[in-house]
Design a protein around this motif. Structure first.
Motif, PDB file in Angstrom:
ATOM      1  N   LYS A   1      11.158 -36.840 -35.197  1.00 45.02           N
ATOM      2  CA  LYS A   1       9.811 -37.292 -34.434  1.00 45.02           C
ATOM      3  C   LYS A   1       8.931 -37.770 -35.580  1.00 45.02           C
ATOM      4  O   LYS A   1       8.245 -39.192 -36.047  1.00 45.02           O
ATOM      5  N   ILE A   2       9.007 -37.079 -36.861  1.00 40.25           N
ATOM      6  CA  ILE A   2       8.482 -37.073 -37.999  1.00 40.25           C
ATOM      7  C   ILE A   2       9.066 -38.320 -38.391  1.00 40.25           C
ATOM      8  O   ILE A   2       8.342 -39.084 -39.192  1.00 40.25           O
ATOM      9  N   LEU A   3      10.240 -38.498 -38.885  1.00 42.33           N
ATOM     10  CA  LEU A   3      11.071 -39.777 -39.595  1.00 42.33           C
ATOM     11  C   LEU A   3      10.391 -41.275 -38.865  1.00 42.33           C
ATOM     12  O   LEU A   3      10.141 -41.459 -38.935  1.00 42.33           O
ATOM     13  N   LYS A   4      10.820 -40.683 -37.038  1.00 47.53           N
ATOM     14  CA  LYS A   4       9.839 -41.537 -36.306  1.00 47.53           C
ATOM     15  C   LYS A   4       9.035 -42.215 -36.781  1.00 47.53           C
ATOM     16  O   LYS A   4       8.068 -43.457 -36.876  1.00 47.53           O
ATOM     17  N   VAL A   5       8.159 -41.322 -36.379  1.00 45.01           N
ATOM     18  CA  VAL A   5       6.669 -41.507 -37.630  1.00 45.01           C
ATOM     19  C   VAL A   5       5.568 -41.671 -38.033  1.00 45.01           C
ATOM     20  O   VAL A   5       5.183 -43.310 -38.189  1.00 45.01           O
ATOM     21  N   ALA A   6       6.812 -41.601 -39.120  1.00 42.26           N
ATOM     22  CA  ALA A   6       6.746 -42.116 -40.736  1.00 42.26           C
ATOM     23  C   ALA A   6       7.376 -43.773 -40.836  1.00 42.26           C
ATOM     24  O   ALA A   6       6.582 -44.558 -41.263  1.00 42.26           O
ATOM     25  N   SER A   7       8.398 -43.752 -40.148  1.00 45.30           N
ATOM     26  CA  SER A   7       8.794 -45.383 -40.169  1.00 45.30           C
ATOM     27  C   SER A   7       8.426 -46.347 -39.446  1.00 45.30           C
ATOM     28  O   SER A   7       8.274 -47.550 -39.741  1.00 45.30           O
ATOM     29  N   VAL A   8       7.359 -45.657 -38.383  1.00 47.22           N
ATOM     30  CA  VAL A   8       6.545 -47.016 -37.974  1.00 47.22           C
ATOM     31  C   VAL A   8       5.539 -47.763 -39.465  1.00 47.22           C
ATOM     32  O   VAL A   8       5.007 -48.311 -38.724  1.00 47.22           O
ATOM     33  N   LYS A   9       4.988 -46.184 -39.044  1.00 47.17           N
ATOM     34  CA  LYS A   9       3.490 -46.150 -39.833  1.00 47.17           C
ATOM     35  C   LYS A   9       4.050 -46.699 -41.602  1.00 47.17           C
ATOM     36  O   LYS A   9       3.628 -47.724 -41.972  1.00 47.17           O
ATOM     37  N   ALA A  10       5.270 -46.996 -42.230  1.00 46.62           N
ATOM     38  CA  ALA A  10       6.042 -47.488 -43.275  1.00 46.62           C
ATOM     39  C   ALA A  10       6.064 -48.888 -42.688  1.00 46.62           C
ATOM     40  O   ALA A  10       5.318 -49.785 -43.701  1.00 46.62           O
ATOM     41  N   GLU A  11       5.903 -48.896 -41.838  1.00 47.79           N
ATOM     42  CA  GLU A  11       6.924 -50.679 -41.338  1.00 47.79           C
ATOM     43  C   GLU A  11       5.418 -51.768 -41.280  1.00 47.79           C
ATOM     44  O   GLU A  11       4.842 -52.769 -41.719  1.00 47.79           O
ATOM     45  N   LYS A  12       4.217 -50.759 -40.418  1.00 48.41           N
ATOM     46  CA  LYS A  12       2.582 -51.459 -40.709  1.00 48.41           C
ATOM     47  C   LYS A  12       2.172 -51.140 -41.559  1.00 48.41           C
ATOM     48  O   LYS A  12       1.685 -52.411 -42.260  1.00 48.41           O
ATOM     49  N   ILE A  13       1.975 -50.999 -42.982  1.00 54.61           N
ATOM     50  CA  ILE A  13       1.804 -51.691 -44.139  1.00 54.61           C
ATOM     51  C   ILE A  13       2.627 -51.541 -44.442  1.00 54.61           C
ATOM     52  O   ILE A  13       2.086 -52.975 -45.372  1.00 54.61           O
ATOM     53  N   ARG A  14       3.543 -52.073 -45.075  1.00 54.39           N
ATOM     54  CA  ARG A  14       4.909 -53.501 -45.795  1.00 54.39           C
ATOM     55  C   ARG A  14       4.189 -54.600 -44.578  1.00 54.39           C
ATOM     56  O   ARG A  14       3.773 -55.391 -46.061  1.00 54.39           O
ATOM     57  N   LYS A  15       3.801 -54.350 -43.066  1.00 55.89           N
ATOM     58  CA  LYS A  15       3.304 -55.722 -42.255  1.00 55.89           C
ATOM     59  C   LYS A  15       2.037 -55.956 -43.110  1.00 55.89           C
ATOM     60  O   LYS A  15       1.278 -57.434 -43.563  1.00 55.89           O
ATOM     61  N   GLU A  16       1.230 -54.987 -43.168  1.00 54.07           N
ATOM     62  CA  GLU A  16      -0.433 -55.060 -43.972  1.00 54.07           C
ATOM     63  C   GLU A  16       0.017 -55.962 -45.706  1.00 54.07           C
ATOM     64  O   GLU A  16      -0.917 -56.941 -45.828  1.00 54.07           O
ATOM     65  N   ARG A  17       0.661 -55.326 -46.048  1.00 55.06           N
ATOM     66  CA  ARG A  17       0.519 -56.015 -47.480  1.00 55.06           C
ATOM     67  C   ARG A  17       1.324 -57.516 -47.472  1.00 55.06           C
ATOM     68  O   ARG A  17       1.013 -58.114 -48.197  1.00 55.06           O
ATOM     69  N   LEU A  18       2.597 -57.526 -46.646  1.00 52.85           N
ATOM     70  CA  LEU A  18       3.158 -59.099 -46.766  1.00 52.85           C
ATOM     71  C   LEU A  18       1.621 -60.161 -46.046  1.00 52.85           C
ATOM     72  O   LEU A  18       1.380 -61.272 -46.515  1.00 52.85           O
ATOM     73  N   ALA A  19       0.566 -59.624 -45.026  1.00 54.11           N
ATOM     74  CA  ALA A  19      -0.278 -60.241 -44.707  1.00 54.11           C
ATOM     75  C   ALA A  19      -1.210 -60.846 -46.209  1.00 54.11           C
ATOM     76  O   ALA A  19      -1.901 -61.831 -46.137  1.00 54.11           O
ATOM     77  N   LYS A  20      -1.928 -59.792 -46.656  1.00 53.36           N
ATOM     78  CA  LYS A  20      -2.292 -59.467 -47.962  1.00 53.36           C
ATOM     79  C   LYS A  20      -1.874 -60.675 -49.019  1.00 53.36           C
ATOM     80  O   LYS A  20      -2.718 -62.094 -49.774  1.00 53.36           O
ATOM     81  N   LYS A  21      -0.514 -60.674 -48.962  1.00 53.79           N
ATOM     82  CA  LYS A  21       0.124 -61.339 -49.772  1.00 53.79           C
ATOM     83  C   LYS A  21       0.527 -62.955 -49.061  1.00 53.79           C
ATOM     84  O   LYS A  21      -0.506 -63.632 -50.233  1.00 53.79           O
ATOM     85  N   ASP A  22       0.320 -62.848 -48.444  1.00 53.29           N
ATOM     86  CA  ASP A  22       0.421 -64.707 -47.462  1.00 53.29           C
ATOM     87  C   ASP A  22      -1.170 -64.770 -47.263  1.00 53.29           C
ATOM     88  O   ASP A  22      -1.639 -66.073 -47.829  1.00 53.29           O
TER      89      ASP A  22
END
Length: 102
Positions: free
Chosen positions: A68-89
Motif C-alpha cells: 500500500k505504501i509503495l502504491k501511494v509513493a508511486s502515485v506521488k512520484a508520478e504526480k511529481i514527474r508530471k509537474e516537472r515535465l509541465a514546468k519544463k514545457d
C-alpha cells in the motif's frame, strides 16, 4: 510355636504386599512422568506452530502494508514527474516565446 510361625508368615506376606505396592507405585510414577514429558513436548510443538502461524500472519500484514505504501509513493512520484515535465514545457515555451519576441 504356631503363633510365632503365624506372625512370621504374616510379616512375610506384609513385606511382599509392601514390596508389590512400592513396585506398582513406582510403575505408576514412571508412567505419569512419561505422560507429563509427552504432554510438555506436545505443548512445545503447539507453541512453535502457533508462533510460526502468528509470524506468517504478521509478515503477510506487513507485506500488504508495504505494498500500500509503495502504491501511494508511486502515485506521488508520478504526480511529481508530471509537474516537472509541465514546468519544463512551460520553461521551453517561455524561452521560445522570448526568442521569437526578440
Amino acid at each position: 510355636m504356631k503363633t510365632v510361625e503365624d506372625i512370621k508368615l504374616a510379616e512375610e506376606e506384609s513385606d511382599e504386599i509392601l514390596k508389590s505396592a512400592k513396585m506398582e507405585a513406582d510403575k505408576i510414577l514412571r508412567k505419569v512422568k512419561e505422560d507429563v514429558q509427552r504432554q510438555a513436548a506436545e505443548h512445545d510443538e503447539l507453541v512453535v506452530v502457533l508462533k510460526n502461524s502468528l509470524l506468517e500472519k504478521g509478515s503477510l500484514e506487513i507485506e500488504q502494508d508495504v505494498q500500500k505504501i509503495l502504491k501511494v509513493a508511486s502515485v506521488k512520484a508520478e504526480k511529481i514527474r508530471k509537474e516537472r515535465l509541465a514546468k519544463k514545457d512551460v520553461d521551453f515555451l517561455v524561452k521560445n516565446f522570448l526568442e521569437i519576441s526578440e
